[in-house]
Scaffold this active site. Sequence first.
Site, PDB file in Angstrom:
ATOM      1  N   ARG A  18      -6.482   7.277  -0.008  1.00 13.56           N
ATOM      2  CA  ARG A  18      -7.176   7.197   1.110  1.00 13.56           C
ATOM      3  C   ARG A  18      -6.687   8.564   2.244  1.00 13.56           C
ATOM      4  NH1 ARG A  18      -5.071   4.204   4.342  1.00 13.56           N
ATOM      5  NH2 ARG A  18      -3.221   3.172   2.762  1.00 13.56           N
ATOM      6  N   LYS A  55     -11.323  -0.525   2.745  1.00 10.38           N
ATOM      7  CA  LYS A  55     -10.451  -0.611   3.961  1.00 10.38           C
ATOM      8  C   LYS A  55     -11.189  -0.555   5.188  1.00 10.38           C
ATOM      9  CE  LYS A  55      -6.537  -1.427   1.740  1.00 10.38           C
ATOM     10  NZ  LYS A  55      -6.053  -2.797   1.739  1.00 10.38           N
ATOM     11  N   HIS A 110      -2.959  -8.462   5.685  1.00  7.41           N
ATOM     12  CA  HIS A 110      -2.607  -7.507   4.121  1.00  7.41           C
ATOM     13  C   HIS A 110      -2.083  -8.303   3.306  1.00  7.41           C
ATOM     14  CE1 HIS A 110      -2.004  -3.269   2.358  1.00  7.41           C
ATOM     15  NE2 HIS A 110      -3.013  -4.024   1.773  1.00  7.41           N
ATOM     16  N   SER A 125      -0.290  -1.311  -0.187  1.00 13.33           N
ATOM     17  CA  SER A 125      -0.714  -0.865  -1.645  1.00 13.33           C
ATOM     18  C   SER A 125       0.269  -0.529  -2.592  1.00 13.33           C
ATOM     19  CB  SER A 125      -1.944  -0.047  -1.447  1.00 13.33           C
ATOM     20  OG  SER A 125      -2.931  -0.498  -0.726  1.00 13.33           O
ATOM     21  N   LYS A 160       1.349  -7.008  -4.695  1.00 15.44           N
ATOM     22  CA  LYS A 160       0.472  -7.899  -4.479  1.00 15.44           C
ATOM     23  C   LYS A 160      -0.446  -8.563  -5.319  1.00 15.44           C
ATOM     24  CE  LYS A 160      -1.522  -6.104  -0.581  1.00 15.44           C
ATOM     25  NZ  LYS A 160      -0.978  -4.799  -1.036  1.00 15.44           N
TER      26      LYS A 160
END
Length: 501
Positions: free
Chosen positions: A55, A197, A216, A234, A238
């Site tokens: 990103r 996102k 999140h 990120s 997770k």
Amino acid sequence: MRLTVPTEMQELLNGKNVHLQLSVPQLVEKVLDRKEGVLTDTGAIRVATGKYTGRSPKDKYTVEESLTKDKIDWGNVNRPISPENFDKLYNKVIDQLKKQDEIFVFNGFAGADLDYRLPIRVVNEYAWHNLFVHQLFIRPTEEELSNHQAEFTILGCPSVKAIPGEDGTDSDTFICVSFERKCIIIGGSEYSGEMKKSIFSIMNYLLPEQGVLSMHCSANVGAKGDVALFFGLSGTGKTTLSADKNRSLIGDDEHGWSDNGVFNIEGGCYAKCINLSQEKEPEIWNAIKFGSVVENVVYDEHTRVPNYDDGSITENTRVAYPIDYIENVTLPSKAGHPNTIVFLTADAYGVLPPISKLTKEQAMYHFLSGFTSKLAGTERGITTPQSTFSTCFGSPFLPLHATRYANLLGEKIDKHGRLMVNAAVEGLLDQVETVTNEIFGLQVPVSVPGVPGNVLQPELTWSNVDDYKKQALDLAQQFKNNFKKFGMVSSDIEELGGPKI
């Protein structure tokens, strides 16, 4: 409610170059015909995202307009752009999409709970981007499609470059959101995560207005209906932790917590696959098949076998797949209120306890603080783990002031009578004796089944206790300094939840 579609958007969507709601096989054929990607040995599409493999948070803008002027938490994360500059970029994107031989349109939803779902439309320059959003967002039934009216639209056109200065940007890349125009425009970057996102940021703006905590986190549910949430940036685990063969997956990254319970915002998963192995992560490994999109993974050009251990292109190699590619999954992707919430904190300093129990105040304090490490590749310029504070474990995606989300979390805890964090999903540590960490005030279990006792106390893992205390006090002071930015926060949260220095 009938939504008004701007004339220029209507002209774009009615163009002869539009492919609307192509199926997965059709999109795969287009990707191959257009030479946007190749098939791997498992049938997944492998693509490269070009210059940007993560990103671009510094190229993300929100239009400063009457609807947002007094609501957005403006600053380094939420950077303003004028309506005039947005319009210039918007028109460039519209014009460029009209010129393409083919463009691809997906209509779907964000939000698995029907009470809170958002109808969305995504228009793409690339077929593989449209395949990505088809797999990542919630796919409509035929009946839902016939009545679909998009409330937000993404226009993705990487070939459009901004002119820094002239267009109000700092580089040729832009991700711009207008809440009044209900539109997101993306140019200059082929990284598909920008689309994912962007919708999450939209939901982080809309859901709190309805009393829903946007999160999140990943989520799964046990056989007894016990729901667990895993918060983290990120790359902190997770997806891996939520894909548990003994528990049913709700979602791997983005959720809402309403009075109805927890629901997934997405319809797919976007897993990191650096060093992926069948032995360690069989659920993700088996999900990489026809219809999946593998990004920036090195592969053998003859056999088309991916090498997940090779990070020479980027450490942020990814795979996107629909959630039902996971064998044990809850559909629709929603469940009851959480029993257990886990904060996944990547501590680059090695001074925090590896597992600890939090009070409500500590939970709100650490939720606001969001201490973790940014892992290599998830953002441009991040090549090694960097210790950071990411508000609510999702700072880049939070348009509103952080206390809106923290207060909602506190309300949910009070309303449903839960401690925010139990140290283990199955509740095995609820009755275990704990000791208080003298610096951070955390309740650290004396024992955990199958874990060596000395591992649980971080000072015992250091060769020099004085060095540990020095580093721990330094980190504690960083917590204190970071917390000042939140301004007016309940004194109980800081005094009872924060470090004891």
